[in-house]
Design an enzyme around this catalytic site. Structure first.
Site, mmCIF file in Angstrom:
data_model
loop_
_atom_site.group_PDB
_atom_site.id
_atom_site.type_symbol
_atom_site.label_atom_id
_atom_site.label_comp_id
_atom_site.label_asym_id
_atom_site.label_seq_id
_atom_site.Cartn_x
_atom_site.Cartn_y
_atom_site.Cartn_z
ATOM 1 N N SER A 1 25.642 20.650 37.688
ATOM 2 C CA SER A 1 25.198 20.361 39.055
ATOM 3 C C SER A 1 24.232 19.181 39.030
ATOM 4 O O SER A 1 23.200 19.221 38.351
ATOM 5 C CB SER A 1 24.485 21.587 39.637
ATOM 6 O OG SER A 1 23.767 21.180 40.791
ATOM 7 N N HIS B 1 29.597 18.958 39.587
ATOM 8 C CA HIS B 1 29.332 19.846 40.719
ATOM 9 C C HIS B 1 28.347 19.166 41.678
ATOM 10 O O HIS B 1 27.234 18.810 41.293
ATOM 11 C CB HIS B 1 28.751 21.163 40.200
ATOM 12 C CG HIS B 1 28.605 22.237 41.232
ATOM 13 N ND1 HIS B 1 29.644 23.043 41.630
ATOM 14 C CD2 HIS B 1 27.533 22.644 41.956
ATOM 15 C CE1 HIS B 1 29.220 23.915 42.541
ATOM 16 N NE2 HIS B 1 27.940 23.684 42.771
ATOM 17 N N ASP C 1 26.263 19.569 45.069
ATOM 18 C CA ASP C 1 25.742 20.545 46.031
ATOM 19 C C ASP C 1 25.349 19.849 47.323
ATOM 20 O O ASP C 1 24.418 19.053 47.357
ATOM 21 C CB ASP C 1 24.521 21.258 45.433
ATOM 22 C CG ASP C 1 24.912 22.276 44.376
ATOM 23 O OD1 ASP C 1 25.763 23.141 44.683
ATOM 24 O OD2 ASP C 1 24.389 22.199 43.247
ATOM 25 N N MET D 1 23.921 20.325 51.022
ATOM 26 C CA MET D 1 23.126 21.287 51.815
ATOM 27 C C MET D 1 22.656 20.631 53.110
ATOM 28 O O MET D 1 22.322 19.449 53.119
ATOM 29 C CB MET D 1 21.909 21.737 51.015
ATOM 30 C CG MET D 1 22.252 22.288 49.642
ATOM 31 S SD MET D 1 20.789 22.927 48.811
ATOM 32 C CE MET D 1 21.483 23.367 47.215
ATOM 33 N N HIS E 1 30.571 21.454 46.563
ATOM 34 C CA HIS E 1 30.173 22.764 47.094
ATOM 35 C C HIS E 1 29.453 22.552 48.417
ATOM 36 O O HIS E 1 28.307 22.099 48.440
ATOM 37 C CB HIS E 1 29.263 23.428 46.041
ATOM 38 C CG HIS E 1 28.708 24.747 46.441
ATOM 39 N ND1 HIS E 1 27.676 25.359 45.752
ATOM 40 C CD2 HIS E 1 29.046 25.599 47.445
ATOM 41 C CE1 HIS E 1 27.397 26.519 46.325
ATOM 42 N NE2 HIS E 1 28.197 26.685 47.355
ATOM 43 N N MET F 1 27.489 23.661 51.426
ATOM 44 C CA MET F 1 26.620 24.696 52.000
ATOM 45 C C MET F 1 26.164 24.166 53.356
ATOM 46 O O MET F 1 24.995 23.861 53.574
ATOM 47 C CB MET F 1 25.440 24.960 51.058
ATOM 48 C CG MET F 1 25.849 25.704 49.802
ATOM 49 S SD MET F 1 24.651 25.537 48.455
ATOM 50 C CE MET F 1 25.241 24.019 47.709
ATOM 51 N N MET G 1 28.451 33.013 43.785
ATOM 52 C CA MET G 1 27.033 32.626 43.731
ATOM 53 C C MET G 1 26.247 33.710 43.006
ATOM 54 O O MET G 1 26.292 34.879 43.381
ATOM 55 C CB MET G 1 26.458 32.440 45.140
ATOM 56 C CG MET G 1 27.015 31.271 45.934
ATOM 57 S SD MET G 1 26.965 29.681 45.079
ATOM 58 C CE MET G 1 25.218 29.483 44.745
ATOM 59 N N ASP H 1 27.886 30.183 39.817
ATOM 60 C CA ASP H 1 26.911 29.151 40.168
ATOM 61 C C ASP H 1 25.533 29.754 40.438
ATOM 62 O O ASP H 1 25.363 30.525 41.372
ATOM 63 C CB ASP H 1 27.424 28.438 41.436
ATOM 64 C CG ASP H 1 26.564 27.264 41.860
ATOM 65 O OD1 ASP H 1 25.626 26.900 41.133
ATOM 66 O OD2 ASP H 1 26.853 26.697 42.935
HETATM 67 C C1 DX5 Z 1 22.328 26.509 44.452
HETATM 68 C C2 DX5 Z 1 23.375 25.530 43.983
HETATM 69 C C3 DX5 Z 1 23.574 25.512 42.510
HETATM 70 C C4 DX5 Z 1 22.353 25.220 41.692
HETATM 71 C C5 DX5 Z 1 22.571 25.410 40.224
HETATM 72 O O1 DX5 Z 1 22.362 26.563 45.835
HETATM 73 O O2 DX5 Z 1 24.617 25.815 44.574
HETATM 74 O O3 DX5 Z 1 24.643 24.648 42.173
HETATM 75 O O4 DX5 Z 1 21.893 23.933 41.919
HETATM 76 O O5 DX5 Z 1 21.412 25.087 39.593
HETATM 77 P P1 DX5 Z 1 20.710 26.008 38.486
HETATM 78 O O6 DX5 Z 1 21.593 25.934 37.301
HETATM 79 O O7 DX5 Z 1 19.405 25.331 38.302
HETATM 80 O O8 DX5 Z 1 20.578 27.376 39.058
HETATM 81 ZN ZN ZN Z 2 26.538 24.833 43.850
#
Ligand code: DX5
Ligand code: ZN
Length: 219
Positions: free
Chosen positions: A9, A34, A36, A38, A67, A69, A138, A176
């Site tokens: 990520s 990956h 993320d 948000m 991903h 969110m 998750m 994840d």
């Molecule tokens: C959380 C994300 C993850 C996260 C993983 O909302 O979807 O991808 O960043 O990071 P670590 O490995 O630090 O938990």
């Molecule tokens: Zn993620």
């Protein structure tokens, strides 16, 4: 057994150097990247969107495992497809009609992922399991990197593997959140074949990402 893959990520990467960070991950043996996304609404944090993903696209040919969110997600799917996402993963809570959103992702010839929050049951997506490429389990409440792994999700991973074996479905099981060198083996033996990791990949062993990727793959 499916091959074990690591999807680092970039949430834990140096955001001022994202292009180089992605190259560095590719050189270190990452299987995919990956990303993320948000929105400060579906989750209490904000990250990046399609324009940034588009500019990152030229730094690596690895699969972009995006991903989302964000809610409502449906109207943004095209933007992420156009930006160069290869896998587009959505949360069932973020769309009015999950089937429609799955088909919309497929219409752009992208792989479809559906993500289950720690408190979301497999039964909510059971009808769609035959139509999707990936389930993203998750193991933390989404929003932030660096959280603690929730061990109760191991049962969900086992259930997803059981259903896949029984019905001969094809989906990957990706996990994840909070993955580290202590829990990675139990996640793999429960049935996961793709591990996402931010903190462990970028921070352990003084940031030796090659070593960290290799160690996470050990079974
Ligand atoms: C959380 C994300 C993850 C996260 C993983 O909302 O979807 O991808 O960043 O990071 P670590 O490995 O630090 O938990
Ligand atoms: Zn993620």
């Amino acid at each position: 057994m499916k091959k074990i893959q690591i999807s680092p990520s970039i949430l834990s990467a140096d955001f001022s150097q994202l292009g180089n960070e992605i190259k560095r991950l590719e050189d270190a043996g990452a299987d995919m990247i990956h990303v993320d996304v948000m929105d400060g609404h579906f989750v209490p944090n904000l990250t990046i969107g399609p324009p940034v993903i588009k500019t990152l696209r030229k730094y690596s040919e690895l699969t972009f495992d995006v991903h989302l969110m964000i809610s409502p997600v449906h109207k943004y799917i095209k933007d992420f497809a156009d930006a160069g996402a290869d896998i587009i993963t959505i949360h069932p809570e973020a769309t009015k009609n999950l089937k429609e959103s799955i088909n919309h992702i497929k219409s752009f010839k992208k792989k479809v992922g559906v993500s289950l929050n720690p408190d979301t049951k497999v039964s909510i997506i059971e009808k769609e399991l035959e139509n999707i490429d990936l389930v993203l389990v998750m193991s933390v409440h989404p929003g932030f990197g660096g959280q603690k792994f929730i061990p109760e999700v191991l049962e969900k991973i086992e259930l997803l593997k059981k259903i896949r074996d029984k019905k001969k479905y094809k989906y990957d099981i990706e996990v994840d959140g909070g993955i580290n060198f202590e829990n990675s083996k139990s996640v793999i033996s429960a049935g996961a074949n793709i591990l996402v990791s931010g903190t462990t990949i970028f921070k352990e062993n003084d940031g030796n990402i090659k070593k960290n990727i290799e160690t996470l793959k050990e079974v």
